[in-house]
Design a protein around this motif. Structure first.
Motif, PDB file in Angstrom:
ATOM      1  N   ILE A  48       1.140  -0.773   0.358  1.00 44.90           N
ATOM      2  CA  ILE A  48       0.008  -0.197   0.265  1.00 44.90           C
ATOM      3  C   ILE A  48       0.967   1.578  -0.186  1.00 44.90           C
ATOM      4  O   ILE A  48       0.457   2.384  -0.448  1.00 44.90           O
ATOM      5  CB  ILE A  48      -0.728  -0.022   1.195  1.00 44.90           C
ATOM      6  CG1 ILE A  48      -1.875  -0.869   1.321  1.00 44.90           C
ATOM      7  CG2 ILE A  48      -1.578   1.391   0.941  1.00 44.90           C
ATOM      8  CD1 ILE A  48      -2.899  -1.583   2.624  1.00 44.90           C
ATOM      9  N   THR A  70     -10.139  -3.202  -3.710  1.00 43.59           N
ATOM     10  CA  THR A  70      -9.931  -4.515  -3.291  1.00 43.59           C
ATOM     11  C   THR A  70     -11.246  -5.425  -3.512  1.00 43.59           C
ATOM     12  O   THR A  70     -12.281  -4.714  -3.194  1.00 43.59           O
ATOM     13  CB  THR A  70      -9.986  -4.645  -1.848  1.00 43.59           C
ATOM     14  OG1 THR A  70      -8.733  -3.571  -1.567  1.00 43.59           O
ATOM     15  CG2 THR A  70     -10.138  -5.696  -0.989  1.00 43.59           C
ATOM     16  N   TYR A 125     -10.017  -6.113   7.400  1.00 46.83           N
ATOM     17  CA  TYR A 125      -9.529  -4.959   6.773  1.00 46.83           C
ATOM     18  C   TYR A 125     -10.350  -4.006   6.222  1.00 46.83           C
ATOM     19  O   TYR A 125      -9.051  -3.108   6.934  1.00 46.83           O
ATOM     20  CB  TYR A 125     -10.265  -5.486   5.309  1.00 46.83           C
ATOM     21  CG  TYR A 125      -9.324  -5.355   4.362  1.00 46.83           C
ATOM     22  CD1 TYR A 125      -7.977  -5.423   3.792  1.00 46.83           C
ATOM     23  CD2 TYR A 125     -10.237  -5.146   3.071  1.00 46.83           C
ATOM     24  CE1 TYR A 125      -7.656  -5.226   2.877  1.00 46.83           C
ATOM     25  CE2 TYR A 125      -9.720  -4.359   2.119  1.00 46.83           C
ATOM     26  CZ  TYR A 125      -8.363  -4.546   1.653  1.00 46.83           C
ATOM     27  OH  TYR A 125      -7.802  -3.202   0.891  1.00 46.83           O
ATOM     28  N   LEU A 148      -7.383  -0.720   7.002  1.00 48.87           N
ATOM     29  CA  LEU A 148      -7.976   0.296   5.881  1.00 48.87           C
ATOM     30  C   LEU A 148      -8.009   1.992   6.799  1.00 48.87           C
ATOM     31  O   LEU A 148      -6.594   2.462   6.458  1.00 48.87           O
ATOM     32  CB  LEU A 148      -8.265   0.385   5.339  1.00 48.87           C
ATOM     33  CG  LEU A 148      -8.261  -0.452   3.980  1.00 48.87           C
ATOM     34  CD1 LEU A 148     -10.032  -0.397   2.904  1.00 48.87           C
ATOM     35  CD2 LEU A 148      -7.450  -0.560   3.448  1.00 48.87           C
ATOM     36  N   TYR A 158      -7.987   5.822   5.800  1.00 47.93           N
ATOM     37  CA  TYR A 158      -8.643   5.945   4.030  1.00 47.93           C
ATOM     38  C   TYR A 158     -10.429   5.321   5.109  1.00 47.93           C
ATOM     39  O   TYR A 158     -10.811   4.989   5.513  1.00 47.93           O
ATOM     40  CB  TYR A 158      -8.650   4.381   3.602  1.00 47.93           C
ATOM     41  CG  TYR A 158      -7.801   4.543   3.053  1.00 47.93           C
ATOM     42  CD1 TYR A 158      -7.420   5.089   1.838  1.00 47.93           C
ATOM     43  CD2 TYR A 158      -6.097   3.225   3.472  1.00 47.93           C
ATOM     44  CE1 TYR A 158      -6.059   4.972   0.472  1.00 47.93           C
ATOM     45  CE2 TYR A 158      -5.185   3.593   2.668  1.00 47.93           C
ATOM     46  CZ  TYR A 158      -4.972   3.849   1.223  1.00 47.93           C
ATOM     47  OH  TYR A 158      -3.813   4.149   0.600  1.00 47.93           O
TER      48      TYR A 158
END
Length: 208
Positions: free
Chosen positions: A16, A32, A52, A56, A61
């Protein structure tokens, strides 16, 4: 991405960060694929959907675009045709119909993962709800493939631009549909698949 082991968290972080470093815009994002057997599987990131999303969020994010394809059968057909032909994207209008065979009782949804079509479709529905629940109060744009991409990708493009607060331009859309035909013309054993989906909530997918 298919491999014999899952990525370690630090490897995912590095991927990332390296990708972020190459960004040429203040707006940066990446894709994703969350459905079972794809990016979150044990052969790739090896994370649950909630884990997940939290991962993030740790990187700040906080804006997400969720693209949903309502017709799961068309997704399966695209997967099978891509696997058999090696062609996942094309700039040429599709005229030739190469039919695929789909095992409705033992469909490969990912590496070492096989399910019936009905179980797979149920799992897709469950996972979408997991995504929505996990995102909670995050800034979210919901797009439907059928309404926002299929007939005119410009519809989805304008919605994304508005969501991100940028002025839409006039992009040159070069990619064409790989499967612009009814399922009955794309699946060699359509009757067998239809028998599997008849009298289920997914029967409508056979004819749209």
């Amino acid at each position: 991405m298919r491999q014999n082991r899952s990525l370690k968290k630090e490897e995912t972080v590095r991927i990332i960060k390296d990708s972020e470093a190459m960004a040429i815009s203040k707006i940066y994002g990446f894709e994703t694929k969350y459905p079972i057997g794809m990016h979150l599987s044990r052969h790739c990131l090896n994370m649950t959907i909630p884990d997940y999303v939290n991962f993030l969020k740790e990187f700040a994010y906080d804006s997400f675009i969720l693209l949903n394809r309502k017709n799961h059968l068309k997704r399966v057909i695209s997967m099978q045709r891509g696997r058999s032909s090696g062609i996942w994207h094309t700039m040429n209008a599709s005229r030739k119909i190469d039919k695929v065979h789909i095992n409705p009782m033992n469909f490969e949804v990912g590496l070492d993962i096989n399910m019936t079509l009905v179980d797979y479709f149920r799992k897709l529905d469950i996972q979408r709800e997991q995504v929505l629940n996990s995102l909670g109060n995050c800034s979210l744009l919901n797009l439907d493939y059928e309404a926002d991409v299929s007939d005119s990708p410009m519809v989805g493009y304008r919605k994304i631009c508005e969501f991100m607060g940028v002025v839409p331009l006039k992009p040159d859309i070069k990619l064409k549909k790989t499967n612009p035909f009814p399922a009955s013309e794309l699946v060699s054993n359509f009757e067998e698949v239809a028998q599997c989906l008849d009298n289920t909530p997914y029967a409508w997918m056979l004819y749209e």
